[in-house]
Design a protein around this motif. Structure first.
Motif, PDB file in Angstrom:
ATOM      1  N   ILE A 155       1.122   7.047  -6.619  1.00 14.38           N
ATOM      2  CA  ILE A 155      -0.033   7.922  -6.800  1.00 14.38           C
ATOM      3  C   ILE A 155       0.323   9.369  -6.481  1.00 14.38           C
ATOM      4  O   ILE A 155      -0.133  10.313  -7.147  1.00 14.38           O
ATOM      5  CB  ILE A 155      -1.215   7.449  -5.921  1.00 14.38           C
ATOM      6  CG1 ILE A 155      -1.847   6.186  -6.505  1.00 14.38           C
ATOM      7  CG2 ILE A 155      -2.261   8.542  -5.772  1.00 14.38           C
ATOM      8  CD1 ILE A 155      -2.593   6.402  -7.805  1.00 14.38           C
TER       9      ILE A 155
ATOM     10  N   LEU B 209       0.821  -1.211   0.000  1.00 15.92           N
ATOM     11  CA  LEU B 209       0.000   0.000   0.000  1.00 15.92           C
ATOM     12  C   LEU B 209       0.857   1.263   0.000  1.00 15.92           C
ATOM     13  O   LEU B 209       0.592   2.198  -0.763  1.00 15.92           O
ATOM     14  CB  LEU B 209      -0.950  -0.007   1.200  1.00 15.92           C
ATOM     15  CG  LEU B 209      -1.958   1.153   1.263  1.00 15.92           C
ATOM     16  CD1 LEU B 209      -2.824   1.168   0.008  1.00 15.92           C
ATOM     17  CD2 LEU B 209      -2.828   1.041   2.508  1.00 15.92           C
ATOM     18  N   GLN B 210       1.895   1.306   0.834  1.00 15.93           N
ATOM     19  CA  GLN B 210       2.744   2.485   0.909  1.00 15.93           C
ATOM     20  C   GLN B 210       3.436   2.739  -0.422  1.00 15.93           C
ATOM     21  O   GLN B 210       3.544   3.890  -0.875  1.00 15.93           O
ATOM     22  CB  GLN B 210       3.783   2.311   2.017  1.00 15.93           C
ATOM     23  CG  GLN B 210       4.681   3.529   2.217  1.00 15.93           C
ATOM     24  CD  GLN B 210       3.901   4.748   2.686  1.00 15.93           C
ATOM     25  OE1 GLN B 210       3.139   4.680   3.645  1.00 15.93           O
ATOM     26  NE2 GLN B 210       4.076   5.875   1.990  1.00 15.93           N
TER      27      GLN B 210
ATOM     28  N   GLU C 215       0.937   4.194  -2.809  1.00 15.18           N
ATOM     29  CA  GLU C 215       0.637   5.585  -2.453  1.00 15.18           C
ATOM     30  C   GLU C 215       1.744   6.520  -2.915  1.00 15.18           C
ATOM     31  O   GLU C 215       1.485   7.645  -3.341  1.00 15.18           O
ATOM     32  CB  GLU C 215       0.430   5.701  -0.939  1.00 15.18           C
ATOM     33  CG  GLU C 215      -0.875   5.071  -0.469  1.00 15.18           C
ATOM     34  CD  GLU C 215      -1.026   5.102   1.046  1.00 15.18           C
ATOM     35  OE1 GLU C 215      -0.010   5.306   1.740  1.00 15.18           O
ATOM     36  OE2 GLU C 215      -2.159   4.909   1.524  1.00 15.18           O
TER      37      GLU C 215
ATOM     38  N   GLN D 270      -8.549   2.679  -6.688  1.00 10.53           N
ATOM     39  CA  GLN D 270      -9.111   2.768  -5.348  1.00 10.53           C
ATOM     40  C   GLN D 270      -8.416   3.840  -4.511  1.00 10.53           C
ATOM     41  O   GLN D 270      -9.052   4.511  -3.690  1.00 10.53           O
ATOM     42  CB  GLN D 270      -9.002   1.414  -4.646  1.00 10.53           C
ATOM     43  CG  GLN D 270      -9.930   0.347  -5.200  1.00 10.53           C
ATOM     44  CD  GLN D 270      -9.664  -1.032  -4.619  1.00 10.53           C
ATOM     45  OE1 GLN D 270      -8.726  -1.218  -3.839  1.00 10.53           O
ATOM     46  NE2 GLN D 270     -10.485  -2.001  -4.995  1.00 10.53           N
ATOM     47  N   LEU D 271      -7.127   4.017  -4.734  1.00 12.98           N
ATOM     48  CA  LEU D 271      -6.360   5.011  -3.977  1.00 12.98           C
ATOM     49  C   LEU D 271      -6.640   6.432  -4.434  1.00 12.98           C
ATOM     50  O   LEU D 271      -6.488   7.373  -3.663  1.00 12.98           O
ATOM     51  CB  LEU D 271      -4.863   4.711  -4.095  1.00 12.98           C
ATOM     52  CG  LEU D 271      -4.376   3.438  -3.389  1.00 12.98           C
ATOM     53  CD1 LEU D 271      -2.924   3.154  -3.744  1.00 12.98           C
ATOM     54  CD2 LEU D 271      -4.539   3.556  -1.882  1.00 12.98           C
ATOM     55  N   ASP D 272      -7.024   6.580  -5.694  1.00 11.02           N
ATOM     56  CA  ASP D 272      -7.329   7.902  -6.244  1.00 11.02           C
ATOM     57  C   ASP D 272      -8.473   7.757  -7.232  1.00 11.02           C
ATOM     58  O   ASP D 272      -8.284   7.252  -8.345  1.00 11.02           O
ATOM     59  CB  ASP D 272      -6.086   8.484  -6.929  1.00 11.02           C
ATOM     60  CG  ASP D 272      -6.341   9.849  -7.555  1.00 11.02           C
ATOM     61  OD1 ASP D 272      -7.479  10.353  -7.457  1.00 11.02           O
ATOM     62  OD2 ASP D 272      -5.394  10.400  -8.162  1.00 11.02           O
TER      63      ASP D 272
ATOM     64  N   LYS E  62      -6.276  -1.381  -7.875  1.00  7.15           N
ATOM     65  CA  LYS E  62      -5.757  -0.830  -6.620  1.00  7.15           C
ATOM     66  C   LYS E  62      -5.425   0.650  -6.759  1.00  7.15           C
ATOM     67  O   LYS E  62      -5.728   1.461  -5.874  1.00  7.15           O
ATOM     68  CB  LYS E  62      -4.524  -1.618  -6.187  1.00  7.15           C
ATOM     69  CG  LYS E  62      -3.861  -1.110  -4.924  1.00  7.15           C
ATOM     70  CD  LYS E  62      -4.808  -1.137  -3.730  1.00  7.15           C
ATOM     71  CE  LYS E  62      -5.148  -2.547  -3.308  1.00  7.15           C
ATOM     72  NZ  LYS E  62      -5.975  -2.573  -2.084  1.00  7.15           N
TER      73      LYS E  62
END
Length: 398
Positions: free
Chosen positions: A41, A34-35, A38, A72-74, A69
């Motif tokens: 992104i 995830l990091q 991110e 989903q983050l943006d 994925k």
């Protein structure tokens, strides 16, 4: 389906057969991505135009999972993204394959790279090996490039991933042809990067790209993501290669008299793609030995060029001699096939006809059990690669 187990009672491989498989290695999976995502992104937050370069359906990269994925983050990510499918010199993907690649991701623009379409291309420079590098012009018309690909053994580039998104991925046909001519060099082989002329030419081509590049590169096995490497394309590739080498290379003490190598989808669809597993299998075999090659090739040869070359000559040596003097794109496939046929006898279980296989110095068989039992009964060494497309045997003795 070409699973070797189906030819034996109770679907059990005889214990005399030595199975070498990356799946037997204990490799810790990294599930904390995830990091890293991110961070990728965050590079796009203030941008209006982002170009995603993704693999075509000839690779097993789980691109759709990554795109989902990122979306989903943006929730504005897809609105700023164009997708360029890196076909290299492959055939154009079908509508079904495009859906497989993208999943539910809907970019603002979708472009399929066409290596022979000059209007898509711009010259970026010339490498020290005199390869004129023509790449898709979209590379110069964006604020940021994000490549999504996977890292696995490649039989003449050393490894897939990294620089291959650009050359051959979105390169012009002549640039690809010149680069792939270096595949005839004996240093151009799986796992080797140090003095590999194909890899070196690809890496030099990447340096011509001035647009900022971020990357998401995966090491996978049997459709499972083992780890993801994000950020700068070259350092991410280097870190990914370290894991891929550990996962896919398997030491073998003494070459085998008989090698059985199996290819899985999507690599088994055409002989053009499946052949890389045959090359890996040959690494484990003794000179004068035999190979049983299992690949459905349900979509045929995949390219007529290498078949035409193989079927033109009567001996593997004639193919080798001709290719070295008259290289064209696709001939490297014939060259490697001829080199294996010169070393070992090749039997194939496939949907290809016996005549077609015979023209390529192979013999069609429908059931391998009799031949395998002959080797077992005589006590000769047998090695089996159930994931031949990504398994690289490394002989330690003999």
């Amino acid at each position: 389906m070409n699973d070797l187990k189906r030819f034996f009672p109770a679907n059990r491989i005889p214990p005399e057969i030595i199975t070498i498989d990356p799946g037997k290695k204990e490799i810790n999976r990294n599930l904390n991505w995830l990091q890293d995502f991110e961070n990728v992104i965050s590079q796009t937050c203030l941008l209006k135009n982002v170009l995603l370069i993704v693999n075509d359906a000839q690779r097993s990269t789980p691109t759709a999972k990554i795109l989902e994925k990122l979306d989903q983050l943006d929730n504005q990510f897809s609105n700023k993204c164009s997708v360029l499918i890196a076909t290299g010199s492959h055939a154009q993907p079908t509508d079904g394959e495009i859906k497989q690649i993208l999943g539910k991701f809907i970019p603002k623009q979708l472009v399929i790279h066409q290596a022979k379409q000059s209007k898509q291309l711009v010259k970026f420079g010339t490498t020290t090996r005199q390869n004129e590098i023509w790449l898709n012009k979209l590379i110069n018309n964006t604020d940021l490039i994000i490549t999504i690909n996977s890292i696995e053994p490649h039989y003449f580039a050393g490894f897939t991933g990294g620089r291959k998104s650009f050359l051959p991925g979105v390169a012009g046909y002549q640039s690809i042809e010149k680069n792939h001519q270096f595949a005839l060099d004996p240093r151009a082989k799986s796992l080797n990067l140090n003095d590999n002329p194909v890899h070196q030419d690809m890496t030099e081509a990447l340096k011509f790209v001035q647009t900022p590049v971020q990357t998401i590169q995966m090491v996978t096995f049997e459709h499972n993501i083992i780890d993801i490497f994000c950020g700068d394309i070259e350092s991410s590739f280097t870190r990914g290669v370290e894991l891929a080498r550990k996962l896919y290379s398997i030491p073998v003490t003494h070459p085998a008299d008989l090698v059985i190598v199996e290819v899985n989808e999507p690599f088994s669809h055409t002989l053009y793609q499946a052949q890389k597993a045959l090359i890996h299998g040959s690494y484990a075999g003794a000179k004068g030995g035999e190979i049983i090659f299992l690949a459905s090739c349900k979509m045929g040869l995949g390219s007529p060029a290498f078949y035409h070359l193989l079927s033109t000559f009567n001996t593997p040596q004639q193919v080798l001699d001709y290719t070295e003097e008259n290289y064209k794109l696709g001939y490297h496939k014939a060259y490697h096939m001829a080199r294996i046929a010169k070393k070992m006898k090749i039997y194939m279980i496939s949907q290809l006809s016996g005549e077609v296989l015979s023209n390529m110095f192979m013999e069609k068989i429908n059931n391998p059990t009799e031949k395998i039992n002959q080797y077992i009964n005589s006590g000769r060494k047998i090695i089996y690669l159930p994931n031949g497309e990504v398994t690289v045997p490394c002989i330690t003795e003999g």
